[in-house]
Design an enzyme around this catalytic site. Structure first.
Site, PDB file in Angstrom:
ATOM      1  N   GLU A 137       0.862  -1.190   0.000  1.00  0.00           N
ATOM      2  CA  GLU A 137       0.000   0.000   0.000  1.00  0.00           C
ATOM      3  C   GLU A 137       0.890   1.230   0.000  1.00  0.00           C
ATOM      4  O   GLU A 137       1.889   1.283   0.727  1.00  0.00           O
ATOM      5  CB  GLU A 137      -0.887   0.032   1.253  1.00  0.00           C
ATOM      6  CG  GLU A 137      -1.657   1.338   1.392  1.00  0.00           C
ATOM      7  CD  GLU A 137      -2.316   1.529   2.759  1.00  0.00           C
ATOM      8  OE1 GLU A 137      -3.040   2.520   2.912  1.00  0.00           O
ATOM      9  OE2 GLU A 137      -2.084   0.699   3.662  1.00  0.00           O
ATOM     10  N   LEU A 138       0.553   2.196  -0.817  1.00  0.00           N
ATOM     11  CA  LEU A 138       1.157   3.520  -0.753  1.00  0.00           C
ATOM     12  C   LEU A 138       0.029   4.486  -0.438  1.00  0.00           C
ATOM     13  O   LEU A 138      -1.042   4.409  -1.038  1.00  0.00           O
ATOM     14  CB  LEU A 138       1.835   3.884  -2.070  1.00  0.00           C
ATOM     15  CG  LEU A 138       2.977   2.963  -2.502  1.00  0.00           C
ATOM     16  CD1 LEU A 138       3.559   3.412  -3.829  1.00  0.00           C
ATOM     17  CD2 LEU A 138       4.064   2.885  -1.452  1.00  0.00           C
TER      18      LEU A 138
END
Length: 189
Positions: A137-138
């Site tokens: 996840e960013l």
């Protein structure tokens, strides 16, 4: 760095996340992914290790790759999985979610986006898989402040069957569990 006590248990003398260790089918493929997609840099690994692997570092975090070709026997990782934001994942802070999306599109990578909102604050999230099926996840999670539950007017539900007004800080419990950069905030829990 000051340690803040947020509950009755004394905090341990922890400083920050040091590294994440991941099993991979191919050290080479995984190194390329973490270098090209996320900007990690290979670093020297202790010579005493007698197994194939690699260490990468950036953003104050290490990634240790351990090659395990027999991972193909594990169905959950061998088969491409649907990208599910509620699954296990590694989360990294980023400053420009739009740039992340453009890079993933340029590389032809599949991803899923999500938007989390709380009291006028918005967090953009981008989820995608590495070559071995681990989810990354960013996000710009720093947009939601870290508020200890002890400072909220949070009242836990005694019975999940009782309908009641949602607690004002109920979302914060989940937000605090997200992978936030304590080093950037200069505090630790």
């Amino acid at each position: 760095m000051e340690t803040v006590e947020v509950n009755k248990f004394q905090a341990l003398p922890l400083l920050s996340l040091n590294h994440v260790s991941l099993l991979c089918r191919s050290v080479w493929d995984s190194m390329r992914f973490y270098e090209e997609v996320l900007g990690f840099v290979p670093i020297k690994r202790p010579s005493s290790f007698k197994f194939n692997g690699a260490w990468l570092y950036n953003y104050g975090i290490g990634i240790h790759l351990i090659e395990n070709p027999s991972m193909d026997d594990l169905d959950s990782i061998a088969e491409p999985q649907q990208i599910n934001p509620k699954d296990n994942h590694i989360s990294f802070q980023c400053t420009d979610v739009g740039l992340v999306l453009r890079r993933l599109e340029d590389m032809g990578m599949k991803y899923v986006t999500a938007l989390v909102e709380d009291e006028g604050n918005k967090v953009e999230q981008v989820f995608f898989h590495d070559p071995d099926g681990y989810m990354v996840e960013l996000c710009n999670c720093e947009n939601i402040p870290i508020v200890p539950l002890s400072s909220c007017s949070f009242k836990p539900r005694l019975n999940s069957f009782i309908k009641s007004t949602p607690a004002k800080c109920g979302f914060m419990e989940n937000a605090m569990m997200e992978s936030l950069s304590m080093e950037m905030l200069n505090i630790s829990f």
